[in-house]
Enzyme design. Structure first.
Site, PDB file in Angstrom:
ATOM      1  N   ASN A  10       0.813  -1.211   0.000  1.00  0.00           N
ATOM      2  CA  ASN A  10       0.000   0.000   0.000  1.00  0.00           C
ATOM      3  C   ASN A  10       0.853   1.269   0.000  1.00  0.00           C
ATOM      4  O   ASN A  10       0.725   2.111   0.872  1.00  0.00           O
ATOM      5  CB  ASN A  10      -0.945   0.003   1.211  1.00  0.00           C
ATOM      6  CG  ASN A  10      -1.942  -1.127   1.137  1.00  0.00           C
ATOM      7  OD1 ASN A  10      -2.369  -1.523   0.068  1.00  0.00           O
ATOM      8  ND2 ASN A  10      -2.296  -1.676   2.273  1.00  0.00           N
ATOM      9  N   CYS A  11       1.674   1.403  -0.991  1.00  0.00           N
ATOM     10  CA  CYS A  11       2.561   2.560  -1.114  1.00  0.00           C
ATOM     11  C   CYS A  11       2.333   3.182  -2.486  1.00  0.00           C
ATOM     12  O   CYS A  11       2.377   2.483  -3.508  1.00  0.00           O
ATOM     13  CB  CYS A  11       4.010   2.105  -0.952  1.00  0.00           C
ATOM     14  SG  CYS A  11       5.234   3.356  -1.388  1.00  0.00           S
TER      15      CYS A  11
END
Length: 115
Positions: A10-11
């Site tokens: 989740n970047c």
């Protein structure tokens, strides 16, 4: 060797890098080092190849939240211990083509690698 991309699922920067690779037909195996961890030997190998300074994200939230004594007098051994303990401190993404190891995502650098 297959291309491997290391980072955190989740970047935003990871998403940009993965999208860039997919749009150009570059198949890359993804390794989430927050979910799967990363071996000390891998970190040491990366540090040998590109230097520990390029691996640690000192501008990230995780690093900035460290106590002052953890951030002070940073050297390779200390940086590797910190990154091992908290993989969120590793710059994202780390792209390993076998021949090259690239820390961070810059489209112009990726373009040169995958000519």
């Amino acid at each position: 060797m297959a291309v491997k991309i290391y980072g955190i699922k989740n970047c935003d920067t990871m998403a940009k890098a993965r999208h860039w690779l997919e749009a150009r037909g570059v198949e890359a195996v993804f390794h989430d080092y927050k979910a799967l961890s990363i071996g000390q030997d891998v970190l040491e190998g990366w540090a040998d190849r590109i230097g520990w300074q390029k691996l640690i994200n000192t501008s990230g939230t995780t690093f900035r939240k460290l106590p002052d004594e953890d951030r002070a007098d940073l050297d390779e051994a200390k940086a590797l211990r910190l990154m091992q303990a908290q993989p969120s401190m590793i710059r994202r993404p780390i792209l390993d083509t076998g021949d090259q190891l690239i820390a961070g995502f810059k489209p112009d650098i990726y373009e040169n690698v995958f000519k």
